[in-house]
Design a protein around this motif. Structure first.
Motif, short mmCIF file in Angstrom:
data_model
loop_
_atom_site.label_atom_id
_atom_site.label_comp_id
_atom_site.label_asym_id
_atom_site.label_seq_id
_atom_site.Cartn_x
_atom_site.Cartn_y
_atom_site.Cartn_z
N VAL A 1 0.85 -1.19 0.00
CA VAL A 1 0.00 0.00 0.00
C VAL A 1 0.89 1.24 0.00
O VAL A 1 1.93 1.26 0.65
N GLU A 2 0.48 2.24 -0.79
CA GLU A 2 1.28 3.46 -0.91
C GLU A 2 0.82 4.50 0.10
O GLU A 2 -0.35 4.86 0.15
N LYS A 3 1.74 4.95 0.91
CA LYS A 3 1.55 6.02 1.90
C LYS A 3 0.24 5.87 2.70
O LYS A 3 -0.63 6.75 2.67
N PRO A 4 0.11 4.76 3.42
CA PRO A 4 -1.12 4.55 4.20
C PRO A 4 -1.07 5.37 5.49
O PRO A 4 0.01 5.66 6.00
N ILE B 1 8.95 -0.62 5.10
CA ILE B 1 8.72 0.30 3.97
C ILE B 1 9.52 -0.13 2.73
O ILE B 1 10.54 -0.82 2.83
N ILE B 2 9.03 0.31 1.60
CA ILE B 2 9.72 0.12 0.32
C ILE B 2 10.85 1.15 0.28
O ILE B 2 10.60 2.35 0.42
N THR B 3 12.08 0.68 0.09
CA THR B 3 13.24 1.55 0.30
C THR B 3 13.77 2.24 -0.95
O THR B 3 14.75 2.96 -0.89
N ILE C 1 3.85 3.81 -8.81
CA ILE C 1 4.37 2.49 -9.19
C ILE C 1 3.76 1.41 -8.29
O ILE C 1 3.47 0.31 -8.74
N THR C 2 3.52 1.77 -7.02
CA THR C 2 3.00 0.78 -6.07
C THR C 2 1.65 0.23 -6.53
O THR C 2 1.38 -0.97 -6.41
N ASP C 3 0.78 1.10 -7.08
CA ASP C 3 -0.55 0.63 -7.51
C ASP C 3 -0.43 -0.41 -8.63
O ASP C 3 -1.14 -1.41 -8.64
C1 G1P Z 1 8.55 6.59 -3.47
C2 G1P Z 1 7.65 5.35 -3.53
C3 G1P Z 1 7.44 4.78 -2.11
C4 G1P Z 1 8.80 4.50 -1.49
C5 G1P Z 1 9.68 5.76 -1.51
C6 G1P Z 1 11.10 5.44 -1.04
O1 G1P Z 1 7.87 7.61 -2.79
O2 G1P Z 1 6.41 5.70 -4.11
O3 G1P Z 1 6.70 3.59 -2.20
O4 G1P Z 1 8.63 4.03 -0.17
O5 G1P Z 1 9.77 6.31 -2.82
O6 G1P Z 1 11.85 6.60 -0.91
P1 G1P Z 1 8.34 9.17 -2.89
O7 G1P Z 1 9.51 9.30 -1.96
O8 G1P Z 1 8.69 9.41 -4.32
O9 G1P Z 1 7.16 9.96 -2.42
#
Ligand code: G1P
Length: 292
Positions: free
Chosen positions: A192-195, A205-207, A233-235
């Motif tokens: 999930v993106e930014k829950p 978290i996705i790094t 991209i997460t969606d």
């Molecule tokens: C992006 C991704 C998010 C990830 C992050 C890492 O978000 O969408 O999933 O955790 O990078 O830095 P952004 O930082 O572009 O908002």
């Protein structure tokens, strides 16, 4: 099994968090010690065996392209002055002819859209996606660790680097839920993106490092705005995970979110401390500043 030969570096972002430093200079050119952020992540990709570096740029980012080109006048001057170690430094960083490509994202429509802009350059093969905002300090690098996991996970798998963060920061990131793994690699059960904190499936978290299959491009083409109105991209990864496996790699190494001022400054300290030519004098300076 197709090897991972190409990496996408999305570098179109405006870098407003670093104004005025980024008014006339791309944020990816900010230096951690004496290398621009973008050079640090290209080094990590090269170490992982990446052969083709694809930069998704935007307006006012031309200097990134210059950085990966030869600087003829500088080379001539260095040669005249017999600065062979400086010349070697430049030569070592130089991508091989034809191994760097640049394409533009014309409007800031999100990370997913930036990746989609690279579809023709990637073609029909799995690829790495490396966000230059995030530095991971380790040998082997984060991407090399992920490629090792990818080679074990097998064809048509997707790999995402993850790490734990305190729950109060969780809403700033993509978050994954995982199943039972081997201590380092885990099946992803949820993304999930930014829950908001209460909806986050975990504190993982996705790094900013991904290995993705090319089927993501068709999904990105159909993707509409997600969190923050941007194409995320997460969606598309969530949709792809219905037909292909996704694994999380808890990588070894210290990560720095260089998209934030504190993270960026911390990266400078950590990378300086890891440099034998700088660390002793730098440590003395820090001690002096801290008053002990
Ligand atoms: C992006 C991704 C998010 C990830 C992050 C890492 O978000 O969408 O999933 O955790 O990078 O830095 P952004 O930082 O572009 O908002």
């Amino acid at each position: 099994m197709k090897p991972i030969r190409k990496a996408i570096f999305p570098v179109a972002g405006l870098g407003t968090r670093f104004l005025p430093a980024t008014k006339a200079m791309p944020k990816e050119m900010l230096t951690v010690v004496d290398r621009p952020l973008i050079q640090h992540v290209v080094d990590e990709a090269r170490e992982a065996g990446i052969e083709h570096f694809i930069f998704v740029t935007g307006r006012n980012k031309g200097v990134i392209e210059d950085h990966f080109d030869r600087q003829f006048e500088l080379e001539v001057t260095l040669k005249e002055r017999n600065k062979s170690s400086d010349l070697k430094l430049l030569a070592d960083d130089q991508p091989a002819a034809g191994s760097a490509s640049f394409t533009r994202q014309q409007s800031p429509m999100g990370l997913g859209h930036a990746v989609w802009c690279a579809r023709e350059l990637v073609g029909n093969e799995p690829f790495a996606l490396v966000l230059p905002d995030v530095l991971v300090q380790n040998k082997p690098g984060c991407l090399a660790q992920m490629i090792e996991a990818y080679n074990k996970a097998g064809d048509k798998s997707n790999i995402i680097a993850v790490e734990e963060v305190p729950m109060e920061r969780i809403h700033q990131y993509g978050v994954v839920g995982i199943g039972k793994g081997d201590g380092k690699t885990f099946p992803i059960t949820e993304m999930v993106e930014k829950p908001p904190r209460e909806k986050a499936p975990s504190n993982l978290i996705i790094t900013g490092r991904y290995i993705l299959q090319p089927e993501i491009f068709d999904l990105l083409a159909k993707q509409t705005g997600g969190a923050g109105g941007e194409i995320q991209i997460t969606d598309s990864m969530i949709t792809l995970s219905k037909s292909q496996p996704f694994h999380a790699v808890k990588f070894e190494g210290k990560s720095f979110d260089c998209g934030s001022k504190v993270g960026f400054l911390a990266a400078n300290v950590a990378y300086a401390m890891a440099r034998p030519d700088i660390a002793p004098a730098f440590r003395d300076e820090i001690k002096r500043l801290l008053g002990n």
